[in-house]
Design an enzyme around this catalytic site. Structure first.
Site, PDB file in Angstrom:
ATOM      1  N   SER A   1       0.846  -1.201   0.000  1.00 15.20           N
ATOM      2  CA  SER A   1       0.000   0.000   0.000  1.00 15.20           C
ATOM      3  C   SER A   1       0.875   1.242   0.000  1.00 15.20           C
ATOM      4  O   SER A   1       1.789   1.360   0.820  1.00 15.20           O
ATOM      5  CB  SER A   1      -0.915   0.024   1.229  1.00 15.20           C
ATOM      6  OG  SER A   1      -1.649   1.242   1.242  1.00 15.20           O
TER       7      SER A   1
ATOM      8  N   VAL B   1       7.466   2.174   4.075  1.00 19.64           N
ATOM      9  CA  VAL B   1       8.401   1.519   3.164  1.00 19.64           C
ATOM     10  C   VAL B   1       7.904   1.628   1.724  1.00 19.64           C
ATOM     11  O   VAL B   1       8.685   1.892   0.805  1.00 19.64           O
ATOM     12  CB  VAL B   1       8.645   0.045   3.563  1.00 19.64           C
ATOM     13  CG1 VAL B   1       9.571  -0.647   2.572  1.00 19.64           C
ATOM     14  CG2 VAL B   1       9.226  -0.039   4.973  1.00 19.64           C
ATOM     15  N   CYS B   2       6.605   1.477   1.515  1.00 19.84           N
ATOM     16  CA  CYS B   2       6.038   1.587   0.156  1.00 19.84           C
ATOM     17  C   CYS B   2       6.217   2.998  -0.385  1.00 19.84           C
ATOM     18  O   CYS B   2       6.546   3.189  -1.559  1.00 19.84           O
ATOM     19  CB  CYS B   2       4.559   1.217   0.167  1.00 19.84           C
ATOM     20  SG  CYS B   2       4.241  -0.461   0.718  1.00 19.84           S
ATOM     21  N   ASP B   3       6.017   3.986   0.459  1.00 18.18           N
ATOM     22  CA  ASP B   3       6.222   5.383   0.099  1.00 18.18           C
ATOM     23  C   ASP B   3       7.675   5.587  -0.327  1.00 18.18           C
ATOM     24  O   ASP B   3       7.955   6.128  -1.402  1.00 18.18           O
ATOM     25  CB  ASP B   3       5.865   6.249   1.314  1.00 18.18           C
ATOM     26  CG  ASP B   3       6.099   7.728   1.093  1.00 18.18           C
ATOM     27  OD1 ASP B   3       7.281   8.146   0.999  1.00 18.18           O
ATOM     28  OD2 ASP B   3       5.122   8.488   1.050  1.00 18.18           O
TER      29      ASP B   3
END
Length: 167
Positions: A54, A59-61
């Site tokens: 997501s 971490v995804c950002d």
């Protein structure tokens, strides 16, 4: 499929474990609620597919921002796709707020076509497991990284190096 975890807790991944040398499976994902995209939409280009659970997580950002920075250096023959199960309008909102303009975000929320074909659909959560795929212009997988722990960062340098070897 290899063992995967979320904060140390086992999770089940649905689909095959792909390897370098495999033909990249086709998939259908959403660009927005009505428009779809598939692997063939990026024919003739080197593709780095960055898979995230997501965009609204740390971490995804960071992963998406990093590949957005790298995209500017890789040339016009390379496309970087970020695929998640976030809804398309949430992806669009996040990209606008984050200033992401080089990475293409695609959503696998509807049919989980990508997740099932690439072995990254998390059965328990219906999210995608963090992973990286580098696919050459002939749709052969050249680099794969399945992360064992969802909260870990991928090897950014290895993925970018794999792309650079193809351009």
């Amino acid at each position: 499929m290899a063992q995967a975890t979320l904060k140390g807790n086992p999770i089940t991944l649905v689909g095959p474990e792909l390897k370098a040398g495999d033909k990249a499976p086709d998939f259908t994902v959403n660009k927005n609620l009505l428009e779809t995209a598939s692997l063939s939409d990026y024919a003739g280009k080197v593709k780095l597919i960055s898979v995230v659970p997501s965009l609204d997580t740390g971490v995804c950002d960071a992963q998406t921002r990093r590949f957005n920075e790298e995209a500017a250096k890789l040339g016009d023959n390379v496309v970087i796709l970020t695929i998640s199960n976030d809804l398309p309008f949430a992806q669009s909102r996040w990209c606008g707020a984050a200033g992401i303009d080089k990475v293409i975000t695609l959503s696998d929320y509807k049919h989980h076509s990508f997740g099932k074909a690439y072995g990254v659909l998390i059965q328990e959560l219906h999210l995608l497991m963090r992973s990286i795929f580098v696919i050459d212009a002939n749709d052969t997988i050249q680099y794969v990284e399945y992360l064992g722990e969802m909260t870990d960062h991928p090897n950014y340098e290895a993925a970018v190096d794999a792309v650079k070897k193809l351009v």
